[in-house]
Design a protein around this motif. Structure first.
Motif, mmCIF file in Angstrom:
data_model
loop_
_atom_site.group_PDB
_atom_site.id
_atom_site.type_symbol
_atom_site.label_atom_id
_atom_site.label_comp_id
_atom_site.label_asym_id
_atom_site.label_seq_id
_atom_site.Cartn_x
_atom_site.Cartn_y
_atom_site.Cartn_z
ATOM 1 N N VAL A 98 0.763 -1.205 0.048
ATOM 2 C CA VAL A 98 0.111 -0.246 0.564
ATOM 3 C C VAL A 98 0.901 1.539 0.007
ATOM 4 C CG1 VAL A 98 -2.191 1.307 1.888
ATOM 5 C CG2 VAL A 98 -1.629 -1.552 1.190
ATOM 6 N N LEU A 99 0.621 2.081 -0.859
ATOM 7 C CA LEU A 99 1.293 3.342 -0.726
ATOM 8 C C LEU A 99 0.778 4.550 -0.701
ATOM 9 C CD1 LEU A 99 2.965 2.437 -4.489
ATOM 10 C CD2 LEU A 99 3.593 1.598 -2.201
ATOM 11 N N VAL A 100 1.554 5.615 0.104
ATOM 12 C CA VAL A 100 0.405 6.529 0.435
ATOM 13 C C VAL A 100 1.163 7.745 1.057
ATOM 14 C CG1 VAL A 100 -0.435 7.195 2.792
ATOM 15 C CG2 VAL A 100 0.035 4.679 2.278
ATOM 16 N N PRO A 101 0.562 8.367 -0.271
ATOM 17 C CA PRO A 101 1.761 10.061 -0.642
ATOM 18 C C PRO A 101 0.656 11.135 0.356
ATOM 19 C CG PRO A 101 0.992 9.093 -2.542
ATOM 20 C CD PRO A 101 0.460 8.305 -1.769
ATOM 21 N N ALA A 102 1.439 11.528 1.103
ATOM 22 C CA ALA A 102 0.794 11.881 2.153
ATOM 23 C C ALA A 102 1.609 13.895 2.573
ATOM 24 C CB ALA A 102 1.208 11.425 4.241
ATOM 25 N N PHE A 103 0.579 13.906 3.141
ATOM 26 C CA PHE A 103 1.013 15.741 3.548
ATOM 27 C C PHE A 103 0.596 15.641 4.712
ATOM 28 C CE2 PHE A 103 1.608 19.704 1.317
ATOM 29 C CZ PHE A 103 2.693 20.515 2.721
ATOM 30 N N SER A 104 1.427 15.724 5.647
ATOM 31 C CA SER A 104 1.175 15.134 7.378
ATOM 32 C C SER A 104 0.825 16.582 8.300
ATOM 33 C CB SER A 104 2.078 14.356 7.907
ATOM 34 O OG SER A 104 2.912 14.913 7.841
ATOM 35 N N LEU A 105 -0.352 17.440 7.647
ATOM 36 C CA LEU A 105 -0.582 18.562 8.003
ATOM 37 C C LEU A 105 -0.756 18.536 10.004
ATOM 38 C CD1 LEU A 105 -2.208 20.679 5.875
ATOM 39 C CD2 LEU A 105 0.255 20.682 6.484
ATOM 40 N N THR A 106 -0.301 19.382 10.450
ATOM 41 C CA THR A 106 -0.443 18.758 12.208
ATOM 42 C C THR A 106 -0.665 20.279 12.973
ATOM 43 O OG1 THR A 106 0.358 17.701 14.183
ATOM 44 C CG2 THR A 106 1.880 18.785 12.975
ATOM 45 N N ARG A 107 -1.357 19.873 13.968
ATOM 46 C CA ARG A 107 -1.590 20.632 15.093
ATOM 47 C C ARG A 107 -1.329 20.937 16.311
ATOM 48 N NH1 ARG A 107 -8.408 20.979 14.908
ATOM 49 N NH2 ARG A 107 -7.722 18.616 15.635
ATOM 50 N N TRP A 108 -0.552 19.676 16.535
ATOM 51 C CA TRP A 108 0.385 19.393 17.774
ATOM 52 C C TRP A 108 1.638 20.161 17.890
ATOM 53 C CZ3 TRP A 108 -0.486 16.020 21.337
ATOM 54 C CH2 TRP A 108 -1.511 15.055 21.358
ATOM 55 N N ASP A 109 1.959 20.640 18.792
ATOM 56 C CA ASP A 109 3.161 21.453 19.086
ATOM 57 C C ASP A 109 4.420 20.716 18.976
ATOM 58 O OD1 ASP A 109 5.446 23.245 19.528
ATOM 59 O OD2 ASP A 109 4.925 22.742 22.019
ATOM 60 N N GLY A 110 4.816 20.855 17.827
ATOM 61 C CA GLY A 110 5.994 19.466 17.059
ATOM 62 C C GLY A 110 5.451 18.871 16.848
ATOM 63 N N PRO A 111 6.466 18.167 15.576
ATOM 64 C CA PRO A 111 6.515 16.568 14.896
ATOM 65 C C PRO A 111 6.029 15.211 15.474
ATOM 66 C CG PRO A 111 8.147 17.294 14.479
ATOM 67 C CD PRO A 111 7.965 18.411 15.361
ATOM 68 N N ALA A 112 6.683 15.401 16.392
ATOM 69 C CA ALA A 112 6.926 14.390 16.825
ATOM 70 C C ALA A 112 5.395 13.462 17.238
ATOM 71 C CB ALA A 112 7.944 14.573 18.442
ATOM 72 N N PRO A 113 4.149 13.846 17.810
ATOM 73 C CA PRO A 113 2.909 12.640 18.824
ATOM 74 C C PRO A 113 2.373 12.714 17.145
ATOM 75 C CG PRO A 113 3.108 15.307 19.338
ATOM 76 C CD PRO A 113 4.293 15.489 18.751
ATOM 77 N N ALA A 114 2.805 13.167 16.023
ATOM 78 C CA ALA A 114 2.072 13.330 14.910
ATOM 79 C C ALA A 114 2.898 11.578 13.640
ATOM 80 C CB ALA A 114 2.234 13.838 13.824
ATOM 81 N N ARG A 115 3.964 11.728 14.790
ATOM 82 C CA ARG A 115 4.803 10.497 13.380
ATOM 83 C C ARG A 115 4.042 9.406 14.733
ATOM 84 N NH1 ARG A 115 10.958 13.835 13.434
ATOM 85 N NH2 ARG A 115 10.571 15.042 11.675
#
Length: 254
Positions: A154-171
């Motif tokens: 399964v190939l997933v092109p993403a644009f992982s916009l996040t409202r968290w303070d920093g990238p770690a939680p969304a990652r």
């Protein structure tokens, strides 16, 4: 092609996104350089708002130039009435169109701006293996994969916009979700995202590029992430995946 039973996949993670789709493709071509593989996955909205014909030309051109099948991320395909669908395409190494796919679940900013839900793609075959593309948030809906047994990747092109303070939680969430999908559906899940320094309409990206492997040789290999690499190379070992599937069936697990 890679040697029997293996496919080499290139995940592209550009450092920044531009509203000019041509600028994005120019940057991606420079990043890819002379790297070779079987399939290259671009992040979501690589084509920004390019007209459909221009977008398809850029995807085909990149495939021809690289000699690699290209999952061209996506672009906003805008109709005459102003409505838009987040849509992408796959081109083979000879430039032929292998598949088209839409985002079924517009999310966040695009949903508020009126982007319409599209139709799911049917997937495509590559070197005797079945691959399916899900655009970003569509991975979060298990129904997107239900009824599609036998998918090899399964190939997933993403644009992982996040409202968290920093990238770690969304990652962390993306990694857990990718591994869960890989293990549940016994398939590889490859995510190509923008770097965490990229933004879209002022909203930051988490940078979640990586590969989920349902049957790694060691327990530390369920997700492989290249946080700083603009292009990462991963080998999909389908002989190992087939053996894992047979073992699960023998144990009555599937």
């Amino acid at each position: 092609m890679s040697h029997s039973g293996e496919v080499k996949i290139l995940l592209v993670q550009p450092p920044r996104w531009s509203p000019d789709g041509h600028a994005n493709f120019d940057a991606i071509e420079e990043l890819a350089g002379s790297r070779s593989g079987d399939v290259m996955v671009l992040p979501e909205l690589a084509g920004s708002s390019l007209p459909r014909d221009d977008y398809l030309d850029r995807v085909r051109s990149l495939a021809l130039r690289s000699g690699t099948a290209v999952v061209g991320g996506s672009h906003y395909d805008t109709a005459a009435d102003g409505s838009a669908v987040n849509r992408g395409a796959v081109a083979g190494p000879d430039g032929t169109l292998l598949a088209e796919y839409d985002k079924v679940h517009p999310y966040g900013i695009e949903r508020r701006s009126g982007v319409l839900p599209g139709r799911p793609g049917t997937g495509f075959d590559l070197h005797g293996r079945r691959l399916r593309v899900l655009l970003c948030a569509d991975l979060w809906y298990s129904a997107s994969l239900a009824g599609h047994d036998g998918l090899d990747a399964v190939l997933v092109p993403a644009f992982s916009l996040t409202r968290w303070d920093g990238p770690a939680p969304a990652r962390e969430l993306w990694r857990h979700m990718s591994v869960a999908r890989a293990y549940e559906f016994v398939t590889y899940v490859a995510v190509s995202d923008w770097d965490h320094e990229a933004t879209y309409l002022g909203q930051p990206c988490a940078g979640v590029t990586g590969l989920a492997n349902p049957c790694p040789p060691a327990h530390t290999g369920f997700f492989s992430a290249p946080p700083t690499a603009p292009v990462s190379v991963h080998t999909l070992d389908f002989d190992r995946l087939d053996a894992f599937r047979h073992d699960r069936t023998a144990r009555g697990f599937r």
